[in-house]
Design a protein around this motif. Structure first.
Motif, short mmCIF file in Angstrom:
data_model
loop_
_atom_site.label_atom_id
_atom_site.label_comp_id
_atom_site.label_asym_id
_atom_site.label_seq_id
_atom_site.Cartn_x
_atom_site.Cartn_y
_atom_site.Cartn_z
N TRP A 8 35.26 14.93 54.52
CA TRP A 8 35.73 15.85 55.55
C TRP A 8 37.25 15.87 55.64
CZ3 TRP A 8 34.79 19.93 58.17
CH2 TRP A 8 35.51 20.22 59.33
N ARG A 9 37.87 14.66 55.63
CA ARG A 9 39.34 14.60 55.73
C ARG A 9 40.02 15.26 54.52
NH1 ARG A 9 39.54 8.38 57.91
NH2 ARG A 9 39.07 8.84 60.11
N SER A 10 39.49 15.05 53.34
CA SER A 10 40.08 15.70 52.16
C SER A 10 39.95 17.21 52.24
CB SER A 10 39.40 15.18 50.89
OG SER A 10 38.01 15.50 50.91
N PHE A 11 38.80 17.67 52.76
CA PHE A 11 38.61 19.12 52.91
C PHE A 11 39.60 19.70 53.91
CE2 PHE A 11 36.60 22.45 55.53
CZ PHE A 11 36.54 23.46 54.59
N VAL A 12 39.78 19.00 55.07
CA VAL A 12 40.70 19.49 56.10
C VAL A 12 42.14 19.49 55.58
CG1 VAL A 12 41.69 18.95 58.36
CG2 VAL A 12 39.21 18.84 58.02
N SER A 13 42.52 18.44 54.86
CA SER A 13 43.90 18.36 54.34
C SER A 13 44.14 19.44 53.28
CB SER A 13 44.16 16.97 53.76
OG SER A 13 43.28 16.71 52.69
N ARG A 14 43.15 19.70 52.46
CA ARG A 14 43.30 20.76 51.45
C ARG A 14 43.47 22.13 52.13
NH1 ARG A 14 39.25 18.01 48.56
NH2 ARG A 14 37.67 19.49 49.32
N ARG A 15 42.68 22.35 53.16
CA ARG A 15 42.77 23.62 53.87
C ARG A 15 44.13 23.79 54.53
NH1 ARG A 15 38.23 24.86 58.31
NH2 ARG A 15 39.40 23.21 59.38
N ARG A 16 44.64 22.69 55.15
CA ARG A 16 45.94 22.74 55.80
C ARG A 16 47.06 22.99 54.78
NH1 ARG A 16 46.20 17.83 57.57
NH2 ARG A 16 44.83 18.22 59.37
N THR A 17 46.97 22.29 53.65
CA THR A 17 48.00 22.46 52.60
C THR A 17 47.99 23.88 52.05
OG1 THR A 17 47.64 20.14 51.99
CG2 THR A 17 48.84 21.52 50.43
N LYS A 18 46.80 24.41 51.87
CA LYS A 18 46.68 25.78 51.36
C LYS A 18 47.30 26.78 52.33
CE LYS A 18 43.26 29.07 49.60
NZ LYS A 18 41.82 29.34 49.40
N ALA A 19 47.05 26.59 53.65
CA ALA A 19 47.62 27.49 54.65
C ALA A 19 49.14 27.39 54.68
CB ALA A 19 47.03 27.16 56.03
N GLU A 20 49.68 26.15 54.58
CA GLU A 20 51.14 25.97 54.56
C GLU A 20 51.75 26.61 53.32
OE1 GLU A 20 51.70 21.79 54.83
OE2 GLU A 20 51.22 21.66 56.97
N ARG A 21 51.07 26.46 52.17
CA ARG A 21 51.59 27.07 50.94
C ARG A 21 51.62 28.60 51.06
NH1 ARG A 21 47.93 25.51 47.52
NH2 ARG A 21 48.84 23.49 47.00
#
Length: 817
Positions: free
Chosen positions: A216-229
């Motif tokens: 779950w944490r890896s999924f949330v971090s990937r989603r956040r990074t994608k949004a920031e990018r």
């Protein structure tokens, strides 16, 4: 934008046009340029600057409302188009290539390659929209009628008994149930295997929770990074923000304003046409009587002056010479009499036979002497520069300093109409006065010069006989008693008149060739890009077919041949030319004409029908697919019955009858020119355009646009750069096949969960044979044998200068002898 803005744009264009005219027509003539590279650089600079002028003029003309201003802008616009075609023709003759690379010129003028694109004027279709729609509707109706007549009768439904029907339904239902049962069995088997492989021990709850947390944490971090990018890319302008992809309020307002401008243009044009009729009638009623009276008095005065000066009444000037317009010129009666006498003497004493040859020889010698004196390259005389000067003079004299503060609505100027139509009324009245004064002069001659009346009649008879002897034979009309609709119906029934596909020239995708100049500087002939092909088609086909005045004065191109491997878009270009100009399309391909109109008389009738309807429905495009079949060196056995060479001679004869006023273009397409006789092929087609396989830049654009057009989404998962790299040798047609096989309806729906990747397009591409380097080299070697290719090779090797030197030496020797 307001109308003042478009007028200011026009004024800025006139300033640039004045600079161009001053450079092209200087006070002191320029010296001939001996360096071919420097001369071509000058031509290319003029060419690019005229294209910029053309683009701005087209924008001003498209949205101007004032009808009289639009007419002047249209005149200048057509002249600029013609000048661009003249410069293109001159560049071809000086560089011996249909494609030119102007990277250095663009760099000097600080322009982008996109600004080198030829703008296609929107008035080609907009001002003929009703006519084009009527033609399309007529052809569509005729095609429907033909399909209705040729459609086979529906097959009778076979009678089936209830028992047979029930048995058929039972078979289908049992098959369906069997498929479902088999699918369930497979799923049960898979579930059993999964349970067998599971560990029988109890699962550790803490390890399971930790595992879930990690995922779950890896999924949330990937989603956040994608949004920031994505936010960063939006900020840098690398990606379009989704909220900006929809049309903004400013864009919708601009579109609404443009629609209102179109309506105003039509209203002002209607008011202008009505005003022309009213003003013309007023001039006829108010000033017509005074005009005829003054003309008659001047002509009678001329009769008396000639009688007093020569003792004889003069002969009245013919209509061909201008009638009484010669009298109103500022000349003495003796000068007019001398001019008329010189014309008669010149007409009666024409040099014949050997005298003509001697005069031609003298002229040729004088030309040779001049060429020797002025050794170097000069710009060819232009048919459009005088029109450009005249248009610029009209702008400066009337519109540049005109106060239009009271004409905010941009209505027409009545005084201008009076000035223009007064000349027309004068010409009409002049013709009427000429007829009356000829009779009056004949009566004067009968009453005063009775002795010379017989001679005058004899001279008049001689003139009539000489005029009748000069008449040329007209082409026979084999279908004089038939209507245009019946001719079109026959051509549609025979499959010779077709409806063009809805394709625009801008849909022919391709990138600019950025290394063309560099390669040529290193003595390497680059292959043109698809953008260069699109530009050449715009110049040779679209602009002349779209404008009558440009077609009449510009260098005439009657036929052009598109050469390239299968799938590069030759057929698409033909249809695009028809769509951009609203042209009628005819198909004279060897396979399409096989078995139709048999015999010599039938062949003559077919060509007569096609070219007659093409002239009546011009602009027209006559398409010949597989043009090499018409010029086979040796006809294959399987095609001997089709007789593909039957049009070879007669089509060339019909092509020679096309004149400057006939907007008819023959376009041939071929993928195998090596099987044709190159000499006869080049006789038919004056322009040969070689279309290559796409380069890397064009392939990148093609993959992106074609995938999006098919409904695919281009994401980061799709590596377009690698896809463009591995598809070297594949044509746009091959790419379309691969994309259609991958992007099915089901795959398009799955894009949200599983984005497209480059690997998916590899299997369908592997089943297609690309255009290999050997095939492309064979086409280049064939093109080198064409007239333009031979000139290019001679210029590259320096043989042309040697031959020119030898030619001059032989001429000098002949002169000495």
């Amino acid at each position: 934008m307001s109308q003042r803005t478009y007028f200011q744009l026009w004024a800025d264009v006139q300033v640039e046009l004045r600079r161009l005219l001053d450079e092209e027509l200087p006070a002191e003539p320029l010296r001939p340029e001996k360096d071919r590279v420097v001369f071509f650089q000058r031509l290319a600079t003029f060419y690019v600057r005229y294209i910029q002028t053309l683009r701005q003029l087209e924008e001003a003309y498209d949205l101007m409302v004032h009808p009289q201003k639009r007419r002047l802008v249209r005149q200048i616009l057509d002249s600029v188009m013609g000048r661009v075609l003249e410069l293109k023709n001159e560049m071809v003759e000086k560089e011996f290539s249909e494609y030119h690379y102007m990277d250095d010129v663009l760099h000097d003028l600080k322009l982008t390659p996109a600004e080198l694109e030829i703008p296609i004027p929107r008035y080609f279709l907009r001002e003929r929209s009703k006519e084009v729609q009527e033609r399309k509707a007529m052809v569509a109706d005729l095609l429907k009628m033909v399909e209705m007549n040729e459609s086979p009768e529906p097959q009778a439904v076979k009678h089936m008994s209830p028992e047979e029907a029930v048995r058929l339904v039972q078979l289908a239902e049992r098959a369906r149930q069997g498929c479902l049962r088999a699918k369930l069995n497979v799923e049960c088997r898979n579930m059993n295997r999964m349970y067998r492989t599971k560990d029988s021990g109890a699962a550790d709850m803490e390890l399971a929770a930790t595992c879930i947390q990690k995922v779950w944490r890896s999924f949330v971090s990937r989603r956040r990074t994608k949004a920031e990018r994505q936010e960063e890319m939006f900020f840098l302008g690398m990606i379009m923000d989704p909220k900006h992809q929809l049309p903004s309020p400013a864009e919708t307002t601009a579109q609404a304003n443009e629609a209102c401008t179109r309506v105003k243009q039509e209203e002002h044009e209607e008011a202008y046409q009505k005003s022309i009729e009213v003003v013309t009638n007023q001039l006829r009623d108010m000033e017509g009587h005074d005009m005829s009276k003054t003309m008659k008095e001047q002509i009678r005065q001329w009769f008396i002056e000639c009688r007093n000066a020569t003792g004889v009444f003069p002969d009245y000037p013919d209509e061909e010479d201008g009638g009484s317009a010669l009298i109103f010129a500022q000349k003495n009666p003796q000068q007019l009499m001398e001019e008329l006498a010189e014309k008669e003497v010149a007409a009666n004493n024409k040099p014949k036979g050997k005298e003509e040859k001697k005069e031609k020889g003298k002229k040729d010698e004088a030309k040779d002497d001049k060429e020797e004196e002025a050794a170097g390259l000069k710009m060819m005389p232009s048919a459009f520069l005088s029109d450009l000067e005249e248009g610029h003079k009209t702008f400066v004299d009337f519109w540049q300093t005109r106060d239009e503060s009271e004409n905010f609505i941009q209505r027409h100027e009545v005084e201008l109409i009076k000035e223009e139509k007064r000349k027309v009324v004068e010409e009409e009245i002049q013709k009427q006065v000429d007829e009356q004064m000829r009779q009056e002069l004949a009566e004067w001659k009968l009453s005063v010069d009775k002795d010379k009346g017989g001679k005058a009649k004899a001279n008049a008879k001689k003139k009539k006989a000489s005029k009748s002897g000069k008449k040329k034979k007209k082409e026979k009309d084999l279908t004089a008693d038939r209507t245009l609709e019946s001719l079109c119906q026959e051509l549609v029934e025979q499959g010779l008149l077709k409806q063009a596909d809805r394709v625009r020239l801008q849909d022919y995708l391709g990138d600019y060739s950025y290394l063309g100049t560099t390669l040529r500087q290193n003595d390497i002939e680059p292959m043109p890009s698809l953008s260069d092909v699109r530009q050449v088609l715009s110049l040779y086909a679209v602009l002349p077919l779209g404008s009558q005045s440009v077609h009449e004065k510009a260098p005439l191109v009657k036929a052009m041949l598109l050469v390239g491997p299968s799938g590069v878009g030759k057929k698409m270009l033909v249809h695009a030319v028809c769509q951009e100009t609203g042209s009628t399309m005819f198909d004279l391909s060897p396979l399409n004409t096989a078995g139709k109109y048999p015999g010599k008389s039938g062949l003559a009738m077919m060509l007569h029908l096609v070219f007659k309807v093409a002239r009546l429905l011009q602009p027209s495009v006559i398409w010949v697919e597989d043009a090499e079949k018409m010029f086979y060196k040796k006809v294959p056995k399987e095609e001997k019955e089709l007789d593909p060479k039957r049009l070879k001679k007669d089509l060339l004869k019909s092509l020679k009858l096309i004149k400057g006023e006939d907007r008819v273009l023959l376009i041939g397409t071929t993928k195998d020119p090596l099987s044709a006789d190159i000499k006869s092929l080049c006789k038919m087609y004056s322009k040969i355009i070689l279309i290559p396989r796409p380069d890397y830049g064009s392939r990148y654009i093609l993959w992106k646009r074609l995938i999006q057009k098919q409904g695919g989404e281009v994401t980061e998962a799709l590596d377009l750069s690698s896809l463009a790299k591995i598809t070297d040798g594949y044509t746009p047609g091959h790419m379309v096949q691969a994309i259609q096989s991958v992007l099915t309806k089901r795959r398009i729906l799955m894009q949200t969960s599983r984005p497209l990747t480059a690997v998916e397009f590899v299997p369908p591409l592997a089943k297609i044979d690309p255009v290999f380097q050997e095939e492309e080299e064979a086409l280049k070697n064939w093109y080198a044998k064409t007239p333009l290719g031979k000139k290019r090779i001679k210029a590259a090797t320096g043989k042309e200068e040697e031959e020119a030197g030898k030619g001059k030496n032989t001429k000098k020797k002949k002169k000495k002898k």
